[in-house]
Structures are given as C-alpha cells and as structure tokens.
Design an enzyme around this catalytic site. Structure first.
Site, PDB file in Angstrom:
ATOM      1  N   GLU A 319       5.921 -10.754  -4.967  1.00  0.00           N
ATOM      2  CA  GLU A 319       4.714  -9.986  -5.280  1.00  0.00           C
ATOM      3  C   GLU A 319       4.247 -10.229  -6.720  1.00  0.00           C
ATOM      4  O   GLU A 319       4.970  -9.980  -7.678  1.00  0.00           O
ATOM      5  CB  GLU A 319       4.991  -8.492  -5.082  1.00  0.00           C
ATOM      6  CG  GLU A 319       3.877  -7.582  -5.536  1.00  0.00           C
ATOM      7  CD  GLU A 319       2.620  -7.702  -4.691  1.00  0.00           C
ATOM      8  OE1 GLU A 319       1.531  -7.831  -5.278  1.00  0.00           O
ATOM      9  OE2 GLU A 319       2.730  -7.679  -3.452  1.00  0.00           O
ATOM     10  N   THR A 356      -2.022  -9.619  -0.220  1.00  0.00           N
ATOM     11  CA  THR A 356      -0.600  -9.874  -0.001  1.00  0.00           C
ATOM     12  C   THR A 356      -0.312 -10.395   1.401  1.00  0.00           C
ATOM     13  O   THR A 356       0.407 -11.382   1.573  1.00  0.00           O
ATOM     14  CB  THR A 356       0.219  -8.599  -0.259  1.00  0.00           C
ATOM     15  OG1 THR A 356       0.140  -8.272  -1.648  1.00  0.00           O
ATOM     16  CG2 THR A 356       1.679  -8.786   0.122  1.00  0.00           C
ATOM     17  N   HIS A 467       4.526  -5.512  -8.249  1.00  0.00           N
ATOM     18  CA  HIS A 467       3.239  -4.955  -7.825  1.00  0.00           C
ATOM     19  C   HIS A 467       2.537  -4.239  -8.976  1.00  0.00           C
ATOM     20  O   HIS A 467       3.166  -3.664  -9.853  1.00  0.00           O
ATOM     21  CB  HIS A 467       3.452  -4.002  -6.660  1.00  0.00           C
ATOM     22  CG  HIS A 467       2.248  -3.826  -5.794  1.00  0.00           C
ATOM     23  ND1 HIS A 467       1.142  -3.106  -6.188  1.00  0.00           N
ATOM     24  CD2 HIS A 467       1.971  -4.293  -4.545  1.00  0.00           C
ATOM     25  CE1 HIS A 467       0.238  -3.129  -5.226  1.00  0.00           C
ATOM     26  NE2 HIS A 467       0.710  -3.849  -4.215  1.00  0.00           N
ATOM     27  N   ASP A 531       2.549 -14.179  -3.572  1.00  0.00           N
ATOM     28  CA  ASP A 531       1.554 -13.873  -2.557  1.00  0.00           C
ATOM     29  C   ASP A 531       0.148 -14.122  -3.085  1.00  0.00           C
ATOM     30  O   ASP A 531      -0.761 -14.496  -2.352  1.00  0.00           O
ATOM     31  CB  ASP A 531       1.694 -12.430  -2.076  1.00  0.00           C
ATOM     32  CG  ASP A 531       1.739 -11.418  -3.226  1.00  0.00           C
ATOM     33  OD1 ASP A 531       1.868 -11.823  -4.397  1.00  0.00           O
ATOM     34  OD2 ASP A 531       1.666 -10.204  -2.947  1.00  0.00           O
ATOM     35  N   HIS A 532      -0.050 -13.915  -4.377  1.00  0.00           N
ATOM     36  CA  HIS A 532      -1.349 -14.103  -5.024  1.00  0.00           C
ATOM     37  C   HIS A 532      -1.150 -14.029  -6.536  1.00  0.00           C
ATOM     38  O   HIS A 532      -0.078 -13.638  -7.012  1.00  0.00           O
ATOM     39  CB  HIS A 532      -2.359 -13.038  -4.574  1.00  0.00           C
ATOM     40  CG  HIS A 532      -1.832 -11.628  -4.670  1.00  0.00           C
ATOM     41  ND1 HIS A 532      -1.565 -11.010  -5.870  1.00  0.00           N
ATOM     42  CD2 HIS A 532      -1.497 -10.731  -3.710  1.00  0.00           C
ATOM     43  CE1 HIS A 532      -1.107  -9.785  -5.657  1.00  0.00           C
ATOM     44  NE2 HIS A 532      -1.044  -9.598  -4.349  1.00  0.00           N
TER      45      HIS A 532
END
Length: 681
Positions: A319, A356, A467, A531-532
């Site tokens: 993440e 995500t 996150h 994820d990004h």
C-alpha cells in the site's frame, strides 16, 4: 369600467411577474449547475480552459432545462419540493465527487456508488478532507442555500406554465443539447477528446473535464444498465509461431567464425484458435477475441526463462509504496533488497479507476482493469489460470494470501480464493491488532510460520501500513514511528509518509529473518510493487521527497519494483517497465507454462518492445513518450522509427490503436470469462 380595467392590469402584472419568476428560475438553475461544474473543474488536475468548458456549459444548460420542464407540471409547494430535491441531489453528487477526487484522484462510478458502504471505514479521512476543503464545499452548497432562503421569503407560486412556454423550453433544450452534440461530432476525435469520452471510452477524469460531471455520470449509468462496447480498430495481423517449441520463421544463418545465436521458443500454450473460431458461431465479439489473440505477437523465452524454477515465491502488493521509501538509513531492508536484487530504474505504477483494488488486479493478473466496475471482485467468478496462486497451486505449491485490514474490503473474500489462495484477512483468521492502519510487521509475525517450512510455497500479501492519511494524529503507524523520522530534512507530510514505510521495512526485515532461519532464503524469490503512487501526499510533499518538482503525467507514477532472492547476482534494468509486466515476468522466471499472448503485460527480460500504458492513454515505449493530455509525442534522442512508419505521428497512432485494443480485450476477458474458453487448466 374602471374597476374592470384595473383588475385586468393587475392580472397582466401578475402574469408578467409570474413569467419573470419562471425566467429567473431557469437562469438560476443554469447558473447553479454550471457554477458547480466550475468549482469541480478548478479543483481537478486537468486543463481548465479547453473545449470541454463549452460542452460543460451546454450540458449544464440542457440539464437545467430538463429540471425546469419537469417542474412546469407542478404548482405551489409541489414545484418547490421538486426543485429543492433535484437541486439538493445535484449538490450532494458534486460535493461527494469533489471529496472522492480529493482522496483518490479520480471520480467514483455508479458501480462504486452501489458498493459505497465500505468507504465508511475511512470516515476519519473523509471528515478530514471535508474540513480541509470546507470553503470549496460551502461554495458548492451556496446555490441550494440561496434557493431555500429565497423560497422561504417568497410567496407561494401559483403560476401555471402554458404549453407555449413548455414548447419554448423544449426547443431551447434541443438547441443546447444539439449544439453540444454537433460540437462533439465535428471536433477532435483523438483519445481523451469529448468525442472519445461520449461515444467510445470511459475514463472518469477525462470525461468530467470534457463533458462535465452530470453528463459523465449519465453516460456511466447508461453504460452500466445497457452494457458498453468501445469502438476499436480491427485487430492487426501479425505472423507469429502458434505452438510451444516452434521456432521463428527466419532461422539465423550460422557464421563459420561465430557461435550461432540461440533460437528461443515463444511463451505460448497449445491453443487451437482456428477451431475456436469455427465454434464461435454468431458471437462476433468472441470471434474478434480469438482473431486478436491468435495473431498477437508472443514474447520469446530468453536467458532468464526458468532461472528461478522451483523457487518459493512471495508476492507483495504494498500500500502506497514508492521509490521515495527506499532510504539506506531509514529503510535499510528496502534499500538492501533494491540494490542487492534486480534494480529496475525505469519502473512505473500507473493509477487506475479503483485505486488499490485495480492496482492489485493489474499486479496479480497482468490485465488492464475494466473501467466503471471493481475488476478484481468481478473476476471472482471467472477462470484466472495465470494468477500466480492458480499457476503454482496447479504444480503442487502451497498457496496462501493475507491482508491485514478488513478481510472482505473490496470483496477480497470472493476474488482472492479464486486467484488460487487460502485467504486470511482481519476478521476471518488473521490475528492482528485492529488499528488504523494495521501493522505490516504484525502480519508477518503471525503468518510466516504458516508457510516457511512447507516448500514449495507461494505467499501473497496485500499490506496496509502505508495507507494515507500521512499525519501524526490520524495514522497509528505514522505516530508509532514518528521519532525515527523527526530529524529528517522533509516536510511533515513527507516524514509521516516515510514513518509508515518504516513499518513495511520492518515487516520485510522480519520476513527475511524467518526465511533465513528456515533455511529457504536462497530458494525464495520475493517480488514487490505498490498498488499506486502515494496520492495521499500533497503534491508539495511529493516534490519535497523527490528534491524537485515532479512532472505529473509520467514521473508522478514512477515507482519501485523489488525482485530479490538472497545470494542472487545484483543487476540493473533500465528498460521501461510497469506493474502490468509483473505476472508475465515472474511466470517466465519460474519457467511456468503460460501464454504471453493472453496477457497485456510484457516479460521485463524479453526482447519484445516495452509498452507502459497509463489510464489516460498516455504511454512510454523504448522510442519515446506520448502525453495524451497535451497530445504531444516526444521521440527519444537518437531513436529510429521501426520500418513501416513514415513519421513519428504514424508510430504514435499505431501504438495508441494497440492500447485501445488492449483496454478493450482486457475488458472482454473479464466480461466473457474468456480464459475458461481457451485454457484447459
């Protein structure tokens, strides 16, 4: 006589006043909707002054006329109620999309709205973003507030609309809506144009910029209800070998003084596409798919094929991870794995529509997500033979998957078992403390013993410690590691971000330690990507971490891909690659049987030309970059165009057409459960 005349004049005045009231209402509705479009437009990272501004105005006027016509059939409080409800719903749509964009850098779709209950888990982030953007939200609610105040102070309207007035309103609607459609059809038809968004593709950010929010949501609803197939160019005809072991048509000529070059077989499976075409019957879409994949260029095996055959595999989607998190002093394990493994200096991690979940889908399937839905969840009822869990379980590996946040978020309890894993998350077997976010280190501590002694094994992790929000008050992990970053020369947001990445670093440190203790470290390949990009960071914080202003169409998505095994020979790869390439790369490294034609990514070690695809249809190849926002293709210095292309624009158009095909056929693989039809596994 005088009394009659006075009554007549009063009646005329009331009619004129009522007519003026109706006209003012129409102007107010038009102005309110366009005002909200402008507020949203100002706050998105796209071009403000383009033709889309005119289309947004025309569609706003058309929407206002629809509301106006609807209210013409009501009187008094009924009319007020309809106006209040429509204006209220419109305001809430704009406000919710505004906040969603501020958090996720895209707009939610109808499908996401239907599954929007899960977003309440991020209520603290939502409330933070509301407070941060309170003045903008106040402006969005201003038309509704004005309407309520003015209606509360005005007399009840008893004015009856005439059919003439309704006819004029309808004519104006046709005029405005027709003008918008005429402009769209006569204007630019390239990717991300208003024409492209209205008729062909569904990329929310570009659609809102070109057509306005309400029109974009209307189109999304229509496509959700009726199904939607974008228009694509015909599949190209490319002659390639079709069966494993078949050599290319041109055999290299042996030189009497040099060793002949190796001839590699293509990475394909035995699939009889001709027979499949004969069985397609009247299904034109299926026939189109068979034709495309039959003629698609396969990647050849290479010196890296099977290099790690029989190795255990640990695959991680981390993440918010990025190359900014790799710091010799702050995150020594990430630094070690980057520089003692394969160092990919030109790796990109594009962001997709469902942040995500879509990022995870790309990294675990090698396919482009379908816009407007949760592709990972939708794949839960499909055959997914090329997911690593299914590939490795098929040959006897123990396959496990873990996520240290709510187990069914994004419906992972549906998708991940279908990818070939015994899956655990918070709430269905994974025992970690429920914090926000949860600890990656704790996840490693409670899971590694479940697989390190059972070779061959494959473990997949979706982490959460990295996150957003990157603040001390709203992020347990950032607060936990605050003391370790306080003296770094970065902004507060950047330091909080690095604090979250320290938890990932410690998790990897623990993982390597347990692999060592079990004696399997030198036989375990670890692959990790994000994820990004960390979009929870303000752009100024990203610039601060980079040490310069980061370019927002390409560089913003540059990231890190870790490929590491203890004792491997370190190497550097400068070839442009992306998260879409992970599955074909690992499949080749492990010497697995897979069909490279059926994946959209490219083996990172292959000789096939690289192609990095971004959600807005920008791209990077070995020859140059195309920015779909500015519509500019830049050829790399010294690059030579391949044979058959007279100009750089010809080359760009060919690549763009192939990208359209890859978006289309990725969608069709998902929609038609295509792998179940062609792969016998």
């Amino acid at each position: 006589m005088y009394t009659t005349t006075r009554r007549s004049r009063n009646l005329d005045r009331r009619k004129k006043r009522s007519a003026l009231e109706g006209f003012n209402l129409l102007i107010f509705l038009m102005g309110s909707i366009f005002f909200m479009e402008i507020i949203l437009r100002v706050n998105t990272e796209t071009s403000f002054f383009n033709i889309g501004l005119i289309f947004s105005a025309l569609f706003a006027a058309s929407t206002a006329l629809c509301i106006y016509l609807l209210t013409s059939f009501f009187r008094g409080w009924g009319r007020t109620l309809i106006l209040g409800l429509t204006l209220g719903v419109t305001t809430i749509l704009f406000a919710s999309q505004f906040i969603y964009y501020k958090i996720f850098k895209t707009f939610y779709t109808v499908f996401s709205a239907q599954n929007g209950g899960q977003v309440l888990e991020f209520m603290n982030d939502i409330l933070f973003m509301i407070r941060k953007n309170f003045l903008w939200l106040l402006l969005l609610f201003l038309p509704l507030v004005l309407f309520l105040v003015l209606k509360a102070r005005s007399r009840k309207s008893t004015y009856r609309f005439t059919w003439t007035e309704r006819g004029i309103s309808l004519a104006l609607f046709v005029l405005f809506f027709g003008a918008a459609l005429m402009g769209i059809n006569l204007g630019d038809k390239e990717q991300n144009s208003a024409f492209d968004m209205y008729y062909k593709n569904n990329y929310p950010v570009a659609s809102v910029n070109q057509l306005g929010l309400l029109t974009s949501m209307r189109l999304d609803l229509q496509r959700t209800l009726t199904g939607f197939d974008p228009v694509i160019a015909p599949p190209p005809v490319v002659e390639v070998p079709q069966t494993p072991g078949e050599t290319p048509s041109e055999t290299p000529v042996e030189s009497p003084t040099e060793e002949p070059p190796k001839v590699y077989a293509p990475n394909v499976m035995t699939i009889d596409f001709d027979q499949l075409l004969s069985q397609a019957g009247t299904d034109a879409e299926l026939a189109k798919m068979h034709t495309y994949f039959k003629n698609r260029e396969a990647t050849l095996q290479n010196d890296f094929t099977g290099k790690y055959k029989g190795y255990n595999l640990i695959l991680i989607t981390a993440e918010g991870y990025s190359h900014y998190a790799v710091n010799k002093d702050v995150t020594p394990t990430l630094y070690k794995m980057t520089h003692e493994g394969v160092n990919f200096t030109n790796f990109y991690n594009p962001i997709w529509g469902v942040s995500t979940s879509d990022g995870e889908y790309v990294a675990t399937t090698g396919l482009i997500p379908k816009s407007g839905v949760w592709s990972m969840y939708k794949s839960g009822s499909n055959a997914m033979p090329f997911a690593m869990g299914n590939q490795l379980r098929h040959i006897g590996y123990k396959t496990l998957a873990y996520h240290n946040h709510t187990y069914n978020y994004y419906n992972r309890d549906v998708s991940h078992p279908n990818l070939g894993y015994d899956y655990k998350g918070l709430g269905n077997g994974l025992q970690v403390r429920k914090t926000w976010p949860e600890s990656d280190l704790e996840m490693m501590e409670v899971t590694t013993e479940e697989f390190v002694h059972d070779e061959p094994f494959h473990a997949y992790f979706m982490t959460v410690s990295g996150h957003m929000r990157y603040t001390w008050g709203g992020n347990f992990i950032a607060s936990k590691n605050k003391a370790l970053v306080q003296n770094l020369p970065y902004s507060e947001g950047a330091k909080a971000y690095l604090a979250t990445q320290i938890e990932l670093d410690r998790a990897l440190e623990y993982l390597l330690q347990k692999l060592d203790e079990a004696g399997v470290a030198e036989n375990t390949l670890i692959a990790m990507s994000a994820d990004h990009y960390p979009y929870g960071l303000d752009k100024a914080d990203i610039d601060n971490l980079a040490g310069h202003e980061v370019e927002s169409n390409f560089e913003l998505y540059k990231s890190s891909f870790i490929l590491y095994a203890k004792g491997m020979e370190p190497m550097t790869i400068d070839r442009p690659v992306s998260s879409l390439d992970i599955i074909p790369t690992i499949s080749n490294l492990l010497g697995l049987e897979y069909d490279s034609r059926l994946l959209m990514g490219v083996d990172m070690f292959s000789t096939k030309a690289p192609l990095i695809i971004f959600n807005n249809r920008s791209f990077i190849t070995d020859l140059g970059k195309y920015n779909s926002v500015t519509k500019q293709f830049t050829l790399n210095p010294g690059a030579t165009l391949p044979a058959g292309y007279a100009t750089a624009d010809d080359y760009r158009k060919a690549i763009s057409a192939e990208i359209d095909r890859q978006f289309y056929f990725s969608t069709k693989i998902l929609e038609k459960n295509y792998y179940a039809k062609v792969v016998n596994r």
